[in-house]
Motif scaffolding. Sequence first.
Motif, mmCIF file in Angstrom:
data_model
loop_
_atom_site.group_PDB
_atom_site.id
_atom_site.type_symbol
_atom_site.label_atom_id
_atom_site.label_comp_id
_atom_site.label_asym_id
_atom_site.label_seq_id
_atom_site.Cartn_x
_atom_site.Cartn_y
_atom_site.Cartn_z
ATOM 1 N N ARG A 147 -3.705 8.648 -9.411
ATOM 2 C CA ARG A 147 -2.588 9.577 -9.258
ATOM 3 C C ARG A 147 -1.985 9.432 -7.865
ATOM 4 N N TYR A 148 -0.760 9.858 -7.727
ATOM 5 C CA TYR A 148 -0.053 9.937 -6.443
ATOM 6 C C TYR A 148 0.351 8.590 -5.861
ATOM 7 N N ARG A 149 0.233 7.505 -6.596
ATOM 8 C CA ARG A 149 0.649 6.204 -6.055
ATOM 9 C C ARG A 149 2.152 6.203 -5.769
ATOM 10 N N TRP A 150 2.935 6.887 -6.576
ATOM 11 C CA TRP A 150 4.383 6.943 -6.348
ATOM 12 C C TRP A 150 4.696 7.619 -5.022
ATOM 13 N N ARG A 151 3.890 8.625 -4.644
ATOM 14 C CA ARG A 151 4.117 9.286 -3.348
ATOM 15 C C ARG A 151 3.822 8.345 -2.195
ATOM 16 N N THR A 152 2.781 7.547 -2.348
ATOM 17 C CA THR A 152 2.434 6.604 -1.291
ATOM 18 C C THR A 152 3.555 5.576 -1.128
ATOM 19 N N ARG A 153 4.108 5.091 -2.237
ATOM 20 C CA ARG A 153 5.232 4.144 -2.155
ATOM 21 C C ARG A 153 6.439 4.801 -1.485
ATOM 22 N N LEU A 154 6.696 6.045 -1.826
ATOM 23 C CA LEU A 154 7.805 6.776 -1.221
ATOM 24 C C LEU A 154 7.585 6.965 0.277
ATOM 25 N N ARG A 155 6.353 7.306 0.684
ATOM 26 C CA ARG A 155 6.030 7.495 2.101
ATOM 27 C C ARG A 155 6.280 6.227 2.901
ATOM 28 N N ARG A 156 6.034 5.063 2.294
ATOM 29 C CA ARG A 156 6.248 3.792 2.997
ATOM 30 C C ARG A 156 7.722 3.534 3.255
#
Length: 65
Positions: free
Chosen positions: A8-17
Motif C-alpha cells: 500500500r501507499y506506493r502511489w504516495r511515495t511516487r508522488l513524494r518523489r
Amino acid sequence: MGSTVRGRYRWRTRLRRRLPWVLVDRGWADKGASDCGAHEWYNADGVVERCYHCAPGERPRSPRA
C-alpha cells in the motif's frame, strides 16, 4: 528485488518523489498512517531505519558488515 508484491501507499511515495519539497513538508503527500505491508527501509539517523511508504514502519538499524 524482482518481486511483484506491491504494498500500500506506493502511489504516495511516487508522488513524494515528484512534488517540490515545499509541498511535501506541508503534508500534501504524507506517509500512510497504517502499515503498508511491504516495507522498504532507509537509514533515518544512524540508529533507526524507517519505511519509505508508511509511518508505523520503524525498526532499530541493523549493522551491516
